[in-house]
Design a protein around this motif. Sequence first.
Motif, PDB file in Angstrom:
ATOM      1  N   VAL A 254     -47.830  34.267   0.657  1.00 49.02           N
ATOM      2  CA  VAL A 254     -47.790  33.471   1.879  1.00 49.02           C
ATOM      3  C   VAL A 254     -46.486  33.749   2.603  1.00 49.02           C
ATOM      4  O   VAL A 254     -45.424  33.852   1.991  1.00 49.02           O
ATOM      5  N   HIS A 255     -46.606  33.855   3.928  1.00 54.39           N
ATOM      6  CA  HIS A 255     -45.436  33.986   4.790  1.00 54.39           C
ATOM      7  C   HIS A 255     -45.493  32.784   5.730  1.00 54.39           C
ATOM      8  O   HIS A 255     -46.452  32.629   6.485  1.00 54.39           O
ATOM      9  N   VAL A 256     -44.493  31.906   5.659  1.00 52.02           N
ATOM     10  CA  VAL A 256     -44.457  30.698   6.489  1.00 52.02           C
ATOM     11  C   VAL A 256     -44.025  31.088   7.898  1.00 52.02           C
ATOM     12  O   VAL A 256     -43.094  31.883   8.079  1.00 52.02           O
ATOM     13  N   THR A 257     -44.719  30.538   8.908  1.00 56.74           N
ATOM     14  CA  THR A 257     -44.417  30.870  10.304  1.00 56.74           C
ATOM     15  C   THR A 257     -44.059  29.628  11.113  1.00 56.74           C
ATOM     16  O   THR A 257     -44.435  28.515  10.759  1.00 56.74           O
ATOM     17  N   ASP A 258     -43.363  29.860  12.231  1.00 58.53           N
ATOM     18  CA  ASP A 258     -42.963  28.759  13.103  1.00 58.53           C
ATOM     19  C   ASP A 258     -43.918  28.606  14.303  1.00 58.53           C
ATOM     20  O   ASP A 258     -43.606  27.924  15.259  1.00 58.53           O
ATOM     21  N   GLY A 259     -45.081  29.237  14.222  1.00 59.81           N
ATOM     22  CA  GLY A 259     -46.067  29.117  15.301  1.00 59.81           C
ATOM     23  C   GLY A 259     -47.468  29.330  14.760  1.00 59.81           C
ATOM     24  O   GLY A 259     -47.655  29.772  13.629  1.00 59.81           O
ATOM     25  N   VAL A 260     -48.446  28.974  15.579  1.00 70.02           N
ATOM     26  CA  VAL A 260     -49.857  29.121  15.240  1.00 70.02           C
ATOM     27  C   VAL A 260     -50.402  30.320  16.018  1.00 70.02           C
ATOM     28  O   VAL A 260     -50.164  30.447  17.221  1.00 70.02           O
ATOM     29  N   PHE A 261     -51.125  31.211  15.339  1.00 72.19           N
ATOM     30  CA  PHE A 261     -51.724  32.368  16.005  1.00 72.19           C
ATOM     31  C   PHE A 261     -53.038  31.944  16.674  1.00 72.19           C
ATOM     32  O   PHE A 261     -53.836  31.241  16.071  1.00 72.19           O
ATOM     33  N   LEU A 262     -53.234  32.424  17.887  1.00 72.01           N
ATOM     34  CA  LEU A 262     -54.492  32.171  18.591  1.00 72.01           C
ATOM     35  C   LEU A 262     -55.162  33.506  18.877  1.00 72.01           C
ATOM     36  O   LEU A 262     -54.524  34.425  19.370  1.00 72.01           O
TER      37      LEU A 262
ATOM     38  N   GLY B  68     -58.934  36.486  -4.482  1.00 72.73           N
ATOM     39  CA  GLY B  68     -58.299  37.251  -3.413  1.00 72.73           C
ATOM     40  C   GLY B  68     -58.043  38.680  -3.840  1.00 72.73           C
ATOM     41  O   GLY B  68     -58.915  39.289  -4.438  1.00 72.73           O
ATOM     42  N   PRO B  69     -56.871  39.239  -3.605  1.00 71.57           N
ATOM     43  CA  PRO B  69     -55.699  38.562  -3.046  1.00 71.57           C
ATOM     44  C   PRO B  69     -55.739  38.483  -1.521  1.00 71.57           C
ATOM     45  O   PRO B  69     -56.413  39.262  -0.872  1.00 71.57           O
ATOM     46  N   PHE B  70     -55.006  37.523  -0.996  1.00 69.58           N
ATOM     47  CA  PHE B  70     -54.874  37.323   0.435  1.00 69.58           C
ATOM     48  C   PHE B  70     -53.405  37.249   0.819  1.00 69.58           C
ATOM     49  O   PHE B  70     -52.577  36.819   0.025  1.00 69.58           O
ATOM     50  N   THR B  71     -53.161  37.618   2.051  1.00 68.52           N
ATOM     51  CA  THR B  71     -51.846  37.405   2.648  1.00 68.52           C
ATOM     52  C   THR B  71     -52.094  36.387   3.742  1.00 68.52           C
ATOM     53  O   THR B  71     -52.923  36.611   4.625  1.00 68.52           O
ATOM     54  N   VAL B  72     -51.424  35.250   3.651  1.00 70.17           N
ATOM     55  CA  VAL B  72     -51.640  34.176   4.616  1.00 70.17           C
ATOM     56  C   VAL B  72     -50.349  33.910   5.373  1.00 70.17           C
ATOM     57  O   VAL B  72     -49.279  33.767   4.782  1.00 70.17           O
ATOM     58  N   PHE B  73     -50.484  33.867   6.685  1.00 73.51           N
ATOM     59  CA  PHE B  73     -49.373  33.467   7.549  1.00 73.51           C
ATOM     60  C   PHE B  73     -49.602  31.978   7.790  1.00 73.51           C
ATOM     61  O   PHE B  73     -50.564  31.591   8.448  1.00 73.51           O
ATOM     62  N   ALA B  74     -48.739  31.132   7.206  1.00 74.13           N
ATOM     63  CA  ALA B  74     -48.968  29.695   7.147  1.00 74.13           C
ATOM     64  C   ALA B  74     -48.094  28.921   8.122  1.00 74.13           C
ATOM     65  O   ALA B  74     -46.903  28.739   7.891  1.00 74.13           O
TER      66      ALA B  74
END
Length: 187
Positions: free
Chosen positions: A177-185, A73-79
């Motif tokens: 990683v940034h944990v999220t409460d929704g899924v991106f579409l 990477g590096p990567f930034t992931v919204f999980a």
Amino acid sequence: MTPKTTLTAIAAAALAATTGLAAIPALAHQHGHHASTPAAPTIVDVAVSTGVHNTLVAAVKAAGLVETLSSPGPFTVFAPTDTAFAKLPAGTVATLVKPENKGTLTGILTYHAVAGKVTSSDLVKLIKSHGGEATLTTVAGGKLKARLSGDKIVITDAAGRATAVTQADVVTSNGVVHVTDGVFLPA
């Protein structure tokens, strides 16, 4: 976006697989691992171990992104958490993980990843320097809008759905990683 951010986005596009493993870093953070630790877990390692990213891990495997998300990477992931995936219409996940939908699934997962390491403080600086809203280009090539709502970072996807970052800055050996409460579409 700075030239560095643009180059990072290009690099991330080459490693589109990282999106699926956004949830893994949360575990690494909870256990005190740091990117500087030689044996620090990757985004995928963390996601597998959290117990709340099982859907994300299954989706990453179905999309064939495990190797990508385990790369340097590096990567930034919204999980998104399992609870976030459960908010999607009934049958959505089961349909997406079918082999014939691999392309669509890959597109959705890579829409959750940004090239480079973007911490929450980096995001806040971008938001403030861009008049209250910053645009992020994902590995999939789509756009996400980031803004502040009180002290929370809120990400809005192309479909106009707002998702909060519930746990920021889970550091892994290959990104954050940034944990999220929704899924991106994407749309």
